[in-house]
Motif scaffolding. Structure first.
Motif, PDB file in Angstrom:
ATOM      1  N   LEU A  50      63.987  30.970   6.859  1.00 58.96           N
ATOM      2  CA  LEU A  50      65.411  30.655   6.751  1.00 58.96           C
ATOM      3  C   LEU A  50      65.609  29.914   5.435  1.00 58.96           C
ATOM      4  O   LEU A  50      66.690  29.898   4.868  1.00 58.96           O
ATOM      5  CB  LEU A  50      65.876  29.812   7.933  1.00 58.96           C
ATOM      6  N   PRO A  70      62.311  39.334   6.208  1.00 56.23           N
ATOM      7  CA  PRO A  70      62.597  38.099   6.942  1.00 56.23           C
ATOM      8  C   PRO A  70      63.040  38.335   8.389  1.00 56.23           C
ATOM      9  O   PRO A  70      62.562  37.666   9.300  1.00 56.23           O
ATOM     10  CB  PRO A  70      63.726  37.466   6.131  1.00 56.23           C
ATOM     11  N   HIS A  71      63.943  39.311   8.632  1.00 56.68           N
ATOM     12  CA  HIS A  71      64.424  39.454  10.010  1.00 56.68           C
ATOM     13  C   HIS A  71      63.341  39.994  10.943  1.00 56.68           C
ATOM     14  O   HIS A  71      63.286  39.665  12.112  1.00 56.68           O
ATOM     15  CB  HIS A  71      65.704  40.299  10.068  1.00 56.68           C
ATOM     16  N   LEU A  72      62.438  40.814  10.375  1.00 56.24           N
ATOM     17  CA  LEU A  72      61.341  41.307  11.209  1.00 56.24           C
ATOM     18  C   LEU A  72      60.355  40.178  11.511  1.00 56.24           C
ATOM     19  O   LEU A  72      59.852  40.048  12.630  1.00 56.24           O
ATOM     20  CB  LEU A  72      60.627  42.461  10.510  1.00 56.24           C
ATOM     21  N   LEU A  73      60.130  39.325  10.504  1.00 55.41           N
ATOM     22  CA  LEU A  73      59.267  38.160  10.702  1.00 55.41           C
ATOM     23  C   LEU A  73      59.836  37.277  11.815  1.00 55.41           C
ATOM     24  O   LEU A  73      59.118  36.848  12.722  1.00 55.41           O
ATOM     25  CB  LEU A  73      59.186  37.368   9.395  1.00 55.41           C
ATOM     26  N   ARG A  74      61.143  37.043  11.752  1.00 57.77           N
ATOM     27  CA  ARG A  74      61.770  36.111  12.699  1.00 57.77           C
ATOM     28  C   ARG A  74      61.761  36.642  14.119  1.00 57.77           C
ATOM     29  O   ARG A  74      61.784  35.872  15.068  1.00 57.77           O
ATOM     30  CB  ARG A  74      63.211  35.822  12.264  1.00 57.77           C
ATOM     31  N   ARG A  75      61.757  37.968  14.272  1.00 59.80           N
ATOM     32  CA  ARG A  75      61.714  38.518  15.628  1.00 59.80           C
ATOM     33  C   ARG A  75      60.364  38.247  16.282  1.00 59.80           C
ATOM     34  O   ARG A  75      60.227  38.319  17.494  1.00 59.80           O
ATOM     35  CB  ARG A  75      61.994  40.026  15.602  1.00 59.80           C
ATOM     36  N   VAL A  99      66.726  39.199  21.467  1.00 60.45           N
ATOM     37  CA  VAL A  99      65.580  39.639  20.670  1.00 60.45           C
ATOM     38  C   VAL A  99      64.909  40.878  21.279  1.00 60.45           C
ATOM     39  O   VAL A  99      64.636  41.845  20.552  1.00 60.45           O
ATOM     40  CB  VAL A  99      64.572  38.495  20.443  1.00 60.45           C
ATOM     41  N   LEU A 102      66.868  43.689  20.109  1.00 59.89           N
ATOM     42  CA  LEU A 102      66.639  43.974  18.684  1.00 59.89           C
ATOM     43  C   LEU A 102      65.328  44.730  18.505  1.00 59.89           C
ATOM     44  O   LEU A 102      65.193  45.563  17.619  1.00 59.89           O
ATOM     45  CB  LEU A 102      66.586  42.670  17.879  1.00 59.89           C
TER      46      LEU A 102
ATOM     47  N   LEU B 295      70.579  34.056  12.990  1.00 57.76           N
ATOM     48  CA  LEU B 295      69.678  34.457  11.912  1.00 57.76           C
ATOM     49  C   LEU B 295      68.237  34.120  12.282  1.00 57.76           C
ATOM     50  O   LEU B 295      67.318  34.905  12.048  1.00 57.76           O
ATOM     51  CB  LEU B 295      70.035  33.729  10.613  1.00 57.76           C
ATOM     52  N   GLY B 298      66.260  36.459  14.363  1.00 57.13           N
ATOM     53  CA  GLY B 298      65.909  37.751  13.782  1.00 57.13           C
ATOM     54  C   GLY B 298      67.018  38.766  13.675  1.00 57.13           C
ATOM     55  O   GLY B 298      66.757  39.960  13.566  1.00 57.13           O
ATOM     56  N   MET B 299      68.292  38.321  13.734  1.00 59.38           N
ATOM     57  CA  MET B 299      69.361  39.282  13.463  1.00 59.38           C
ATOM     58  C   MET B 299      69.520  39.395  11.955  1.00 59.38           C
ATOM     59  O   MET B 299      69.354  38.411  11.235  1.00 59.38           O
ATOM     60  CB  MET B 299      70.677  38.794  14.069  1.00 59.38           C
ATOM     61  N   THR B 300      69.855  40.586  11.482  1.00 65.48           N
ATOM     62  CA  THR B 300      70.149  40.731  10.061  1.00 65.48           C
ATOM     63  C   THR B 300      71.550  40.162   9.816  1.00 65.48           C
ATOM     64  O   THR B 300      72.341  40.059  10.751  1.00 65.48           O
ATOM     65  CB  THR B 300      70.137  42.214   9.655  1.00 65.48           C
TER      66      THR B 300
END
Ligand SMILES: Nc1ncnc2c1ncn2[C@@H]1O[C@H](COP(=O)(O)OP(=O)(O)OP(=O)(O)O)[C@@H](O)[C@H]1O
Ligand SMILES: [Mg+2]
Lengths: 308, 393
Positions: A50, A70-75, A99, A102, B295, B298-300
C-alpha cells in the motif's frame, strides 16, 4: 516466513522508516510498537505495498513482493485495520466473501467458508450473516473485519491497531480470541499496536520502533530483561515495571516553570501516567493545570533513579 | 388514534392560514370575463358567476370545509377528504362559471380563472398536502397517491368540464402543438440530464482522483452557474451559429444558433455543476478506512471505484438527478425564446401577444411536470436508501 530486508521509506527526503530488517518465522506473531509517528503503519503498509518502499525488499516465503502485481500480492495477505473498514453497503456474509470472490472461488465453497469463519469468531451465521455492518456492535464489526482478512486462508495477516477502537474489556477478550485463532490456523501475523501490554501479551517477538528506526526485535522476555536502549527500557518500563516511586509521587513533585502545548494535566496525575503520556504521544513536556510543566527528561531521570 | 377527537377549543395554526387564504379567495373575483382574449377583463365573483343559487351553495360548502379545517387535531384522513372535496368544488365552480358566462356561439370571449379561483385552489391544495404530510404515508402509498393525483388531473381535463375556460380554449386551438411541446420539453429536460451524466459522472470521478483538476473544473462550472439563464441561452446563439456556419458537418448534425440544439447545450451546462460536484462529494464522503481496506485486501482501484465508492456515492448522485431534473424542467421554458420548443413557446408567444391564457397554457404544465418529477424522484431516492438499510433489525 516473511523477511524485511533493509527497508526504507522517504517522504520528500525525510526518512519515515529507515533501514529496517527483520524476519518473522512462519506461524509467529510479531508485534510492532513505538511512539506515535515512529513509522509502524508505514512499515506495515510496505509489506503489502500500500506504500512502495523507497529502498529495500520484502520477501514473502521466497517471493520478492515487488515482483508481484500489488493487488494479486494483497489477495494473498490478510489486512485488517482500526475501524475495521467493512463495506457498509454489503452484508456481513458479502464482506467476508470479498477476497474469495476476487480469487474466483466457487459459490458453494465461499458460502461454506463464510459460515466456518463466522462460527470461529463466535457469530451465529443464521443471525448475522445477512445483516449490514451498522447493525452490529463495535466488537462484532471488528471480528468480521478479521474474519474477512482471513477468508482466503492467507499465509500472512497484517493488522494495524485492530483493537484500537474497542473498550478495554472487549479488547482483552478480542486479544485472547485472536491469539487462539492464530495458533489454530498457523497464520503468520504482523500486528501494529500502541499498547505495550498488548504487544507483550500477543507477540512472539516485539519490534520496538522510534523515529523510523528499529531499536530492538526480540522476544518479550528479552525486551523486558535486556532492553537494548534507554528508550526501549523507558517504553517497557512505562507499561510493565513496577515504578513504585513514580506511581507514588504526583506531577506536582516535578513541576517546573515553563510552557508546553496541549491540554494541561491535573497536578494529581501520577508520574507514571505522565511518563506514559509523554512516551506515547512523543512529547518532551506536558503542561500542568495551574501553571508550569513537567518534562520527559525529569520523568526519565526520576524513573532511572527508581529502577535502581 | 387518527380519529380521536381533541378539545374543540384548540385552533390549528395551519388551518387558520388555509382558512384565511380560502376566505380571501372567496371574496376576490372567481373568474375574469373578457370580450376577447387580449383586452383586460372584468372580475366576476363566485356568487355572480354561477347560475342561480349554485354560487351560494358552493360558497357555503367551501366556507364549511375551511371552518372544519380550523379545529386542530381533527382526524387527518377527514381533513384530507375535505381538502380533496374543496379542490373538486373549486374546479366545479370554475367549469360551471365558464359554461354560464360564455355567450352561446361567441368565439371571441374568454372566461379566465382569476385570483379568487387560484387562492381557493391554493388553500385546498395546501390543506391536502399538509394533511398528507402529517399522515406520514409509506413509500408505496405515496407513490399510489402521486399516480392517483396525476390520473385525477388528467381525468378532470379529459372530462371536458373545463373546456369553456380560457386556458382550455387556447389548448383546443393548439392541441397538436401542445403535445409536440410536451415531448420537446421532456426531451430538453431529460436529454440535458442524460448529457450531463454522460459528461459529468466521469468528470466528477476525474476530479476526485486527480486532485489538481478539482479547483479549475469546479471554478469553471461555478462560473457557468452564475451566468443568468437568459444570458446563457443568448450566448449560445452566436457561438453555435458560428460553429454551424464554419465547422464542416456541424450543421448536418443539428448544430445551429437557434432551435433545440443551443437550448439543450445551455441546460446541459447548467446541469453539469450539480452532477460533477455531487459525484465528487459522494465519492469523497466514502470513509478512508473503507477505501484503505478495499485496496488492502486486494481490490484493484477500478474495482474499488465500481464496487465500493460509486455505490456508496449513489444517494448523493441521485440527489443531483433530482436537483437537475426539477431545475431543467423549469429552465427549459427559456428554450422557447430561442426557438428551442417546449412549453416556453406558449409562454413567450403569450407574452408577445399579452395573452395571459396562453402564458398559463405554457406555465401550468411546466409547474405540474416539475412537481411530479420532484416528488417522483424523492420516492425513488427514499426507496433506494431504505433498501440500503433493509437488514436493520
Ligand atoms: N503519505 C505520507 N506523506 C508524508 N508523510 C507521511 C505520509 N504517511 C506518513 N507520513 C509521516 O510518516 C511518519 C510516520 O507515520 P506512520 O503513520 O507510519 O506512524 P505510526 O507509527 O503508525 O503512528 P501512529 O501510532 O500515530 O499511527 C509520520 O510523521 C507521518 O506524518
Ligand atoms: Mg499508525
Amino acid at each position: 516466513m516473511i523477511r524485511l530486508d533493509h527497508l526504507s521509506k522517504l517522504y520528500s527526503g525525510r526518512a519515515v522508516v529507515e533501514d529496517v530488517s527483520l524476519t518473522v518465522e512462519t506461524g509467529q506473531i510479531a508485534a510492532l510498537v513505538g511512539t506515535s509517528g515512529s513509522g509502524k503503519t508505514t512499515l506495515l503498509r510496505m509489506i503489502n505495498r500500500l506504500v512502495e518502499p523507497t529502498k529495500g525488499r520484502v520477501w514473502i516465503g521466497d517471493t520478492d513482493a515487488a515482483k508481484i502485481e500489488p493487488h494479486l500480492l494483497r489477495r494473498r495477505i490478510g489486512y485488517a485495520i482500526q475501524g475495521h473498514g467493512l463495506f457498509p453497503h454489503r452484508t456481513v456474509g458479502e464482506n467476508i466473501a470479498i477476497v474469495p470472490r476476487l480469487l474466483g472461488w466457487r459459490e458453494a465453497e465461499i458460502s461454506a467458508r463464510i459460515d466456518e469463519l463466522m462460527q470461529l469468531f463466535d457469530l451465529d451465521p443464521a443471525v448475522y450473516r445477512d445483516r449490514l455492518p451498522h447493525a452490529l456492535s463495535g466488537g462484532q464489526q471488528q471480528r468480521v473485519g478479521v474474519a474477512r482478512a482471513l477468508a482466503a486462508r492467507p499465509e500472512l495477516l497484517l493488522m494495524d491497531e485492530p483493537f484500537g477502537a474497542l473498550d478495554p474489556v472487549i479488547r482483552a477478550k478480542a486479544q485472547d480470541d485472536l491469539r487462539a485463532i492464530q495458533r489454530q490456523l498457523g497464520t503468520t501475523l504482523v500486528i501494529v499496536t500502541h499498547d505495550m501490554e498488548e504487544a507483550i501479551q500477543l507477540g512472539d517477538r516485539i519490534a520496538v520502533m522510534d523515529k523510523g528506526r528499529l531499536l530492538q526485535f526480540a522476544p518479550p522476555s528479552e525486551i523486558l530483561t535486556a532492553p537494548a536502549t534507554p528508550f526501549v527500557e523507558a517504553l517497557v518500563g512505562a507499561a510493565e515495571r513496577p515504578f513504585r516511586l513514580l506511581s507514588l509521587s504526583t506531577v506536582d513533585a516535578l513541576r517546573e516553570p515553563g510552557e508546553a502545548p496541549g491540554t494541561p494535566i491535573n497536578p494529581d496525575t501520577s508520574l507514571r501516567e505522565a511518563l506514559a503520556l509523554c512516551l506515547w504521544e512523543g512529547r518532551a513536556a506536558l503542561p500542568v493545570s495551574g501553571g508550569g510543566i513537567v518534562t520527559l527528561a525529569a520523568l526519565q531521570a526520576r524513573a532511572e533513579g527508581a529502577s535502581r | 388514534m387518527r380519529f380521536a377527537l381533541p378539545p374543540l377549543s384548540a385552533l390549528s395554526p395551519t388551518g387558520l392560514l388555509f382558512a384565511a387564504t380560502g376566505a380571501i379567495g372567496l371574496w376576490l373575483p372567481l373568474v375574469q370575463f373578457k370580450p376577447n382574449r387580449i383586452v383586460a377583463g372584468q372580475g366576476v365573483d363566485l356568487i355572480a358567476a354561477l347560475p342561480g343559487p349554485a354560487g351560494w351553495a358552493v360558497a357555503l360548502g367551501m366556507a364549511a370545509i375551511l371552518a372544519l379545517g380550523l379545529a386542530a387535531g381533527r382526524g387527518l384522513g377527514l381533513r384530507l377528504g375535505l381538502a380533496v372535496l374543496g379542490l373538486g368544488l373549486s374546479l366545479f365552480a370554475l367549469g360551471l362559471a365558464a359554461r354560464g358566462l360564455m355567450p352561446e356561439g361567441n368565439r371571441m370571449a374568454r372566461v379566465s380563472p382569476a385570483a379568487g379561483f387560484w387562492l381557493q385552489f391554493l388553500a385546498f391544495a395546501l390543506m391536502a398536502t399538509d394533511a398528507l404530510a402529517r399522515l406520514r404515508p409509506g413509500i408505496r402509498t405515496r407513490a399510489a397517491i402521486l399516480a392517483g393525483a396525476v390520473a385525477a388531473g388528467t381525468g378532470v381535463l379529459a372530462s371536458g368540464w373545463l373546456d369553456r375556460t380560457s386556458v382550455m380554449i387556447e389548448y383546443a386551438a393548439r392541441a397538436e402543438m401542445f403535445s409536440r411541446s410536451l415531448w420537446q420539453h421532456l426531451l430538453l429536460a431529460f436529454g440535458s440530464l442524460g448529457l450531463a451524466f454522460i459528461v459529468g459522472l466521469p468528470l466528477g470521478i476525474a476530479i476526485f482522483m486527480a486532485r489538481p483538476l478539482r479547483k479549475p473544473v469546479l471554478t469553471l462550472l461555478n462560473m457557468l452557474q452564475t451566468i443568468p439563464s437568459l444570458a446563457l441561452f443568448g450566448i449560445m446563439i452566436p457561438i453555435f451559429g458560428w460553429v454551424a456556419a464554419h465547422v464542416p458537418g456541424a450543421a448536418d448534425l443539428g448544430v445551429a444558433g437557434i432551435g433545440p440544439f443551443p437550448a439543450l447545450m445551455a441546460l446541459f451546462l447548467y446541469a453539469l455543476l450539480p452532477v460533477v460536484s455531487n459525484t465528487w462529494v459522494g465519492l469523497s464522503s466514502v470513509s478512508p478506512a473503507v477505501r484503505d481496506a478495499a485496496l488492502g485486501i486486494g481490490m484493484t482501484p477500478a474495482q474499488v471505484l465500481r464496487q465500493v465508492e460509486l455505490p456508496l456515492a449513489l444517494p448523493v448522485v441521485l440527489a443531483a438527478v433530482r436537483i437537475v431534473l426539477v431545475q431543467n424542467i423549469g429552465l427549459a421554458v427559456i428554450a422557447g425564446l430561442i426557438g428551442g420548443g417546449g412549453f416556453g413557446s406558449f409562454v413567450f408567444q403569450g407574452l408577445n401577444q399579452t395573452a395571459m391564457d396562453l402564458i398559463l397554457l405554457g406555465a401550468l404544465p411546466t409547474i405540474f411536470l416539475a412537481l411530479v418529477a420532484g416528488i417522483g424522484l424523492d420516492l425513488v431516492i427514499e426507496t433506494l436508501s431504505r433498501q440500503k438499510h433493509r437488514s436493520t433489525p
